[in-house]
Design a protein around this motif. Structure first.
Motif, PDB file in Angstrom:
ATOM      1  N   ASP A  29      62.454  63.030  18.323  1.00 30.78           N
ATOM      2  CA  ASP A  29      61.891  61.911  17.502  1.00 30.78           C
ATOM      3  C   ASP A  29      61.016  62.371  16.363  1.00 30.78           C
ATOM      4  OD1 ASP A  29      60.788  59.472  16.648  1.00 30.78           O
ATOM      5  OD2 ASP A  29      60.663  58.652  18.698  1.00 30.78           O
ATOM      6  N   SER A  30      61.963  62.151  15.072  1.00 28.32           N
ATOM      7  CA  SER A  30      60.913  62.256  13.893  1.00 28.32           C
ATOM      8  C   SER A  30      59.775  61.890  13.786  1.00 28.32           C
ATOM      9  CB  SER A  30      61.954  62.144  12.625  1.00 28.32           C
ATOM     10  OG  SER A  30      62.298  60.630  12.665  1.00 28.32           O
ATOM     11  N   ARG A  31      59.662  60.426  14.340  1.00 32.44           N
ATOM     12  CA  ARG A  31      58.336  59.814  14.592  1.00 32.44           C
ATOM     13  C   ARG A  31      57.131  60.582  15.047  1.00 32.44           C
ATOM     14  NH1 ARG A  31      60.592  54.216  16.451  1.00 32.44           N
ATOM     15  NH2 ARG A  31      61.633  55.970  17.879  1.00 32.44           N
ATOM     16  N   GLN A  32      57.322  61.328  16.030  1.00 38.22           N
ATOM     17  CA  GLN A  32      56.552  62.102  16.825  1.00 38.22           C
ATOM     18  C   GLN A  32      56.565  63.868  16.093  1.00 38.22           C
ATOM     19  OE1 GLN A  32      57.632  61.447  20.991  1.00 38.22           O
ATOM     20  NE2 GLN A  32      57.015  59.526  20.561  1.00 38.22           N
ATOM     21  N   THR A  33      57.436  64.222  15.563  1.00 37.83           N
ATOM     22  CA  THR A  33      57.253  65.361  14.748  1.00 37.83           C
ATOM     23  C   THR A  33      56.078  65.821  14.221  1.00 37.83           C
ATOM     24  OG1 THR A  33      59.569  65.413  14.384  1.00 37.83           O
ATOM     25  CG2 THR A  33      58.332  67.003  13.467  1.00 37.83           C
ATOM     26  N   VAL A  34      55.464  67.149  14.681  1.00 34.09           N
ATOM     27  CA  VAL A  34      54.261  67.514  13.932  1.00 34.09           C
ATOM     28  C   VAL A  34      54.535  68.944  13.210  1.00 34.09           C
ATOM     29  CG1 VAL A  34      52.654  66.278  15.482  1.00 34.09           C
ATOM     30  CG2 VAL A  34      53.421  68.598  16.239  1.00 34.09           C
ATOM     31  N   PRO A  35      53.720  69.545  12.679  1.00 33.23           N
ATOM     32  CA  PRO A  35      54.103  70.863  11.878  1.00 33.23           C
ATOM     33  C   PRO A  35      54.123  71.835  12.975  1.00 33.23           C
ATOM     34  CG  PRO A  35      52.091  69.608  10.792  1.00 33.23           C
ATOM     35  CD  PRO A  35      52.511  68.760  12.064  1.00 33.23           C
ATOM     36  N   GLY A  36      54.966  72.783  12.682  1.00 34.15           N
ATOM     37  CA  GLY A  36      55.339  73.971  13.766  1.00 34.15           C
ATOM     38  C   GLY A  36      56.368  73.640  14.844  1.00 34.15           C
ATOM     39  N   ASP A  37      57.016  72.267  15.043  1.00 31.24           N
ATOM     40  CA  ASP A  37      58.049  71.997  15.647  1.00 31.24           C
ATOM     41  C   ASP A  37      59.347  72.536  15.403  1.00 31.24           C
ATOM     42  OD1 ASP A  37      56.320  70.214  17.301  1.00 31.24           O
ATOM     43  OD2 ASP A  37      57.114  68.585  16.760  1.00 31.24           O
ATOM     44  N   LEU A  38      60.389  72.627  16.455  1.00 30.87           N
ATOM     45  CA  LEU A  38      61.853  72.673  16.607  1.00 30.87           C
ATOM     46  C   LEU A  38      61.897  71.052  16.620  1.00 30.87           C
ATOM     47  CD1 LEU A  38      64.591  74.019  16.610  1.00 30.87           C
ATOM     48  CD2 LEU A  38      64.276  73.990  19.064  1.00 30.87           C
ATOM     49  N   PHE A  39      62.772  70.863  15.724  1.00 27.83           N
ATOM     50  CA  PHE A  39      63.233  69.403  15.897  1.00 27.83           C
ATOM     51  C   PHE A  39      64.897  69.124  16.167  1.00 27.83           C
ATOM     52  CE2 PHE A  39      65.725  65.761  13.763  1.00 27.83           C
ATOM     53  CZ  PHE A  39      64.902  64.637  14.306  1.00 27.83           C
ATOM     54  N   VAL A  40      64.915  68.785  17.373  1.00 31.81           N
ATOM     55  CA  VAL A  40      66.398  68.633  17.984  1.00 31.81           C
ATOM     56  C   VAL A  40      66.925  67.238  17.501  1.00 31.81           C
ATOM     57  CG1 VAL A  40      67.701  68.524  19.812  1.00 31.81           C
ATOM     58  CG2 VAL A  40      65.502  69.914  19.959  1.00 31.81           C
ATOM     59  N   ALA A  41      68.055  67.351  16.896  1.00 25.53           N
ATOM     60  CA  ALA A  41      68.915  66.270  16.268  1.00 25.53           C
ATOM     61  C   ALA A  41      69.723  65.703  17.445  1.00 25.53           C
ATOM     62  CB  ALA A  41      69.352  66.427  14.889  1.00 25.53           C
ATOM     63  N   VAL A  42      69.362  64.579  18.082  1.00 25.32           N
ATOM     64  CA  VAL A  42      70.290  64.177  19.114  1.00 25.32           C
ATOM     65  C   VAL A  42      71.107  63.290  18.625  1.00 25.32           C
ATOM     66  CG1 VAL A  42      70.253  63.230  21.293  1.00 25.32           C
ATOM     67  CG2 VAL A  42      68.376  64.965  20.953  1.00 25.32           C
ATOM     68  N   THR A  43      72.510  63.426  18.897  1.00 27.86           N
ATOM     69  CA  THR A  43      73.222  62.256  18.606  1.00 27.86           C
ATOM     70  C   THR A  43      73.101  61.243  19.552  1.00 27.86           C
ATOM     71  OG1 THR A  43      74.572  63.841  17.663  1.00 27.86           O
ATOM     72  CG2 THR A  43      75.650  61.852  18.027  1.00 27.86           C
ATOM     73  N   GLY A  44      72.829  60.069  19.177  1.00 27.90           N
ATOM     74  CA  GLY A  44      72.808  58.936  20.291  1.00 27.90           C
ATOM     75  C   GLY A  44      73.874  57.960  19.981  1.00 27.90           C
ATOM     76  N   THR A  64      65.496  73.206  12.548  1.00 33.76           N
ATOM     77  CA  THR A  64      66.060  72.093  13.329  1.00 33.76           C
ATOM     78  C   THR A  64      67.381  72.576  14.221  1.00 33.76           C
ATOM     79  OG1 THR A  64      67.343  69.833  13.005  1.00 33.76           O
ATOM     80  CG2 THR A  64      67.793  71.405  11.301  1.00 33.76           C
ATOM     81  N   LEU A  65      67.515  71.908  15.270  1.00 34.22           N
ATOM     82  CA  LEU A  65      68.764  72.238  16.228  1.00 34.22           C
ATOM     83  C   LEU A  65      69.611  71.102  15.880  1.00 34.22           C
ATOM     84  CD1 LEU A  65      69.380  74.421  18.302  1.00 34.22           C
ATOM     85  CD2 LEU A  65      69.258  72.435  19.839  1.00 34.22           C
ATOM     86  N   CYS A  66      70.812  71.306  15.519  1.00 33.57           N
ATOM     87  CA  CYS A  66      71.977  70.223  15.013  1.00 33.57           C
ATOM     88  C   CYS A  66      73.440  70.757  15.321  1.00 33.57           C
ATOM     89  CB  CYS A  66      71.705  70.122  13.399  1.00 33.57           C
ATOM     90  SG  CYS A  66      72.014  71.754  12.425  1.00 33.57           S
ATOM     91  N   GLU A  67      74.080  69.723  15.443  1.00 36.74           N
ATOM     92  CA  GLU A  67      75.526  69.968  15.734  1.00 36.74           C
ATOM     93  C   GLU A  67      76.503  70.228  14.597  1.00 36.74           C
ATOM     94  OE1 GLU A  67      76.810  66.629  18.191  1.00 36.74           O
ATOM     95  OE2 GLU A  67      75.294  66.944  19.686  1.00 36.74           O
ATOM     96  N   ARG A  68      75.737  69.472  13.258  1.00 36.73           N
ATOM     97  CA  ARG A  68      76.528  69.802  11.879  1.00 36.73           C
ATOM     98  C   ARG A  68      75.397  70.482  11.082  1.00 36.73           C
ATOM     99  NH1 ARG A  68      76.836  64.301  13.416  1.00 36.73           N
ATOM    100  NH2 ARG A  68      75.567  63.706  11.550  1.00 36.73           N
ATOM    101  N   ILE A  69      75.988  71.203  10.084  1.00 38.37           N
ATOM    102  CA  ILE A  69      75.137  72.009   9.251  1.00 38.37           C
ATOM    103  C   ILE A  69      74.564  70.803   8.312  1.00 38.37           C
ATOM    104  CG2 ILE A  69      75.004  73.368   7.218  1.00 38.37           C
ATOM    105  CD1 ILE A  69      77.606  74.933   8.166  1.00 38.37           C
ATOM    106  N   PRO A  70      73.304  70.725   8.160  1.00 35.66           N
ATOM    107  CA  PRO A  70      72.410  69.842   7.407  1.00 35.66           C
ATOM    108  C   PRO A  70      72.843  69.876   5.978  1.00 35.66           C
ATOM    109  CG  PRO A  70      70.911  70.889   8.773  1.00 35.66           C
ATOM    110  CD  PRO A  70      72.193  71.839   8.956  1.00 35.66           C
TER     111      PRO A  70
END
Length: 484
Positions: A29-44, A64-70
């Protein structure tokens, strides 16, 4: 933790970052992201996490961990399915806590909360275990209660909760496993020792669309557990057994089974029965009324046996178990000639079950107060109306959690079925006033059954939760009447 360790077990399709990158946290959840994180882009279903990659990176995410190249030039790792990947990442991050617990998963439409709660008490009483619980009403670590927003948490939060259970000395964890959790990968990476199937009736068709799809989702549990306990009296049990790769223990109150209940006695405050098991005749007693308690008891007995407990350990502990808040709960009504019960029944089958059970020990009239939730499966509303009116002597149709729907529209849908029942009913849209109306018309030996809210102490109107505890409403109105 190194990125390579975080992603252990995943197939990486593409990346532009070194796998020895040091990650200090995980967020989805990008609202809870802090420095140093791995951000997982979940398709909801409501939103796509890929849209929030710039926000997360702007907050200091390293990758970021993603299914499509950003679209942006940012560090990324691409995998096929980020939702299932999140479960693997959670297990890696918290060092696979489920492998350190005896995991029991309970699935079905009705009975999950009762089975998990009673089984927890049996394990604590019989073998002194410290038991974690993941459920609709609350999560628990031993006796410590933790509020919950959904039946099964998101996979990363679930792994975090299991890790806390391990850290605090739990040996067992008993979970309600929802169909959503199975389909949405929330319980991936959980090796269940025992899975339990209670029953299947119409619910969540707004999500699953068909009953077969709903059943197939539930059946997923039995391809990921060592032992399964199955209620073979349920029409959908065959689908569960077809999907099962585990050992099978069957339970029944109607036909031969591994646990076969006979000589069933239903009292106003208990059930008693004799259960045949491997040539033994086990006397079972539980201080919770209702035919559904027979099946809940069989499920608990079967699960405990699969965990290695003996009948001699289980039966005395079972007899000491008490009911679950909001499940055929007796509300104090001092010096009143009538009884008030609260039950969570919010599906046609659950409503039918509780009213039939109450009929078994009611000496007067049954007054049922019920409604239906908004923004949920609308097809069950006429069925609720028909069952609630048909099985009571007088029904008061009211509001439940209307959410963003018009309460009057919901009630109108309910009345389509209510009119077919051919018995008296009233409509009181305001739930507080409906409860008061029921007490005003109640006579000696009547039983008022407040259906739908159960353990909930709120009502959702629009997007806001307002306080509504039916126990308090009953007490306040009785006090008000006494002052007159």
């Amino acid at each position: 933790m190194k990125l390579q360790q975080v992603l252990n077990g995943l197939t990486i399709l593409e990346t532009n970052v070194p796998l020895d990158l040091e990650i200090s946290g995980v967020s989805y959840d990008s609202r809870q992201t802090v420095p140093g994180d791995l951000f997982v882009a979940v398709t909801g279903f409501a939103s796509d996490g890929h849209k929030f990659i710039p926000t997360a990176m702007g907050k200091g995410a390293l990758c970021t961990l993603c299914e499509r190249i950003p679209e942006q030039n940012v560090p990324f790792v691409r995998v096929e399915n980020t939702r299932s990947a999140l479960a693997v990442i959670g297990a890696n991050w918290f060092d696979h806590p489920a492998q350190k617990l005896h995991m029991v998963g309970v699935t079905g439409t009705n009975g999950k909360t009762s089975v998990t709660t009673i089984l927890k008490s049996v394990l604590e009483e019989a073998i002194g275990a410290k038991v974690g619980l993941v459920g609709t009403i609350q999560n628990m670590i031993g006796e410590e209660a933790i509020a919950t927003e959904r039946t099964t948490p998101e996979s990363f939060e679930l792994q975090k909760l299991l890790a806390q259970m391990v850290q605090k000395g739990c040996s067992h964890c008993i979970m309600e496993v929802s169909s959503h959790a199975l389909v949405l990968n929330r319980v991936d990476e959980i090796p269940f020792e025992v899975g339990v199937f209670t029953n299947l009736t119409q619910d969540h068709l707004d999500f699953h669309k068909t009953m077969d799809a709903y059943a197939e989702a539930k059946a997923m549990l039995f391809s990921r557990c060592r032992h399964g306990v199955f209620n073979i009296d349920d029409a959908y049990c065959g689908m569960m057994l077809d999907a099962a790769t585990c050992s099978v223990m069957t339970v029944s109150a109607k036909q031969n089974a591994d646990l076969y209940a006979k000589n069933i006695s239903l009292g106003a405050d208990h059930i008693a029965m004799q259960v045949e098991y491997q040539g033994l005749k086990l006397s079972v007693h539980l201080g919770i009324p209702g035919e559904f308690t027979v099946y809940n008891s069989l499920s608990v007995l079967g699960a405990a046996l699969c965990l290695g407990l003996t009948p001699e350990q289980i039966l005395p502990a079972l007899a000491k178990s008490h009911g679950v808040k909001g499940r055929v709960e007796v509300v104090p009504t001092p010096e009143q000639p009538f009884t008030v019960l609260i039950d969570y029944a919010h599906t046609p089958d659950a409503l039918e079950n509780v009213l039939k059970s109450v009929r078994g020990f009611c000496k007067g009239r049954i007054i049922a107060v019920f409604g239906c939730g908004g923004d949920r499966d609308a097809t069950k509303r006429p069925e609720m109306g028909e069952a609630g009116v048909r099985l009571s002597d007088l029904a008061i149709i009211t509001s439940d959690n209307p959410r963003t729907e018009d309460p009057v529209k919901i009630i109108t849908d309910i009345l389509v079925g209510a009119d077919h029942a051919g018995k008296p009913y009233e409509v009181v849209e305001n739930r507080r006033l409906a409860i008061r109306r029921a007490m005003d018309i109640a006579r000696e030996n009547d039983i008022i059954v407040l259906c739908g809210k159960g353990h909930e102490t709120y009502q959702i109107i629009g997007s806001e939760k307002t306080h509504l505890d039916e126990r308090e409403e009953v007490a306040a109105y009785l006090e008000e009447r006494n002052r007159k």
